[in-house]
Design an enzyme around this catalytic site. Structure first.
Site, short mmCIF file in Angstrom:
data_model
loop_
_atom_site.label_atom_id
_atom_site.label_comp_id
_atom_site.label_asym_id
_atom_site.label_seq_id
_atom_site.Cartn_x
_atom_site.Cartn_y
_atom_site.Cartn_z
N CYS A 183 0.87 -1.17 0.00
CA CYS A 183 0.00 0.00 0.00
C CYS A 183 0.91 1.23 0.00
O CYS A 183 2.09 1.12 0.35
CB CYS A 183 -0.90 -0.02 1.22
SG CYS A 183 -2.52 0.69 0.91
N CYS A 241 1.77 -2.99 -7.89
CA CYS A 241 2.55 -4.00 -7.18
C CYS A 241 3.87 -4.22 -7.92
O CYS A 241 3.89 -4.26 -9.15
CB CYS A 241 1.79 -5.31 -7.10
SG CYS A 241 0.41 -5.25 -5.96
N CYS A 279 -5.07 0.57 -3.13
CA CYS A 279 -4.72 1.98 -3.00
C CYS A 279 -4.29 2.58 -4.34
O CYS A 279 -3.92 3.74 -4.41
CB CYS A 279 -3.60 2.13 -1.98
SG CYS A 279 -2.21 1.06 -2.33
#
Length: 129
Positions: free
Chosen positions: A10, A87, A83
């Site tokens: 996040c 990744c 969010c």
């Protein structure tokens, strides 16, 4: 049985990813080893996250960490918490994207609902496959 290694990602690594890391390492430590990190880590774990975890018997202080600490690690899963952070691609890991609302501004009762949603996702996506 080999425990699965998971990195929860996040932006600030202050709420959702910290909740997920703590839930995995405390409630499912026989099956999972969890870490959390952020692309732009904050300076502290959200106090509501610590309080929410404490209410289910988990003592967690946490530490905000940058994603760069995990890029060379062997991981089974990298989980985005919703969010909008991309990744990191870590060879050999499966990427999951969860759409967990940011509870930062929520009252504690609603914050705890997000915690419970994260726990359900851990069970359905990481424990049961």
């Amino acid at each position: 049985m080999k425990r699965k290694k998971i990195l929860f990602v996040c932006i600030e690594n202050a709420c959702r990813s910290q909740l997920a890391e703590a839930i995995c390492n405390n409630l499912f430590s026989d099956q999972l080893i969890a870490y959390s990190a952020g692309s732009n880590p904050g300076t502290e774990v959200n106090p509501k996250a610590i309080k929410s975890l404490k209410s289910i018997g988990i003592a967690h202080r946490g530490e905000n960490k940058p994603i760069s600490e995990f890029l060379d690690m062997e991981l089974d899963y990298v989980v985005g918490m919703g969010c909008g952070d991309k990744c990191p691609i870590i060879p050999g890991s499966k990427i999951l994207n969860w759409y967990i609302p940011d509870p930062k501004q929520y009252k504690q009762k609603d914050f705890n609902k997000v915690r419970d949603l994260i726990k359900r996702n851990i069970i359905s996506d990481l424990i049961q496959p």
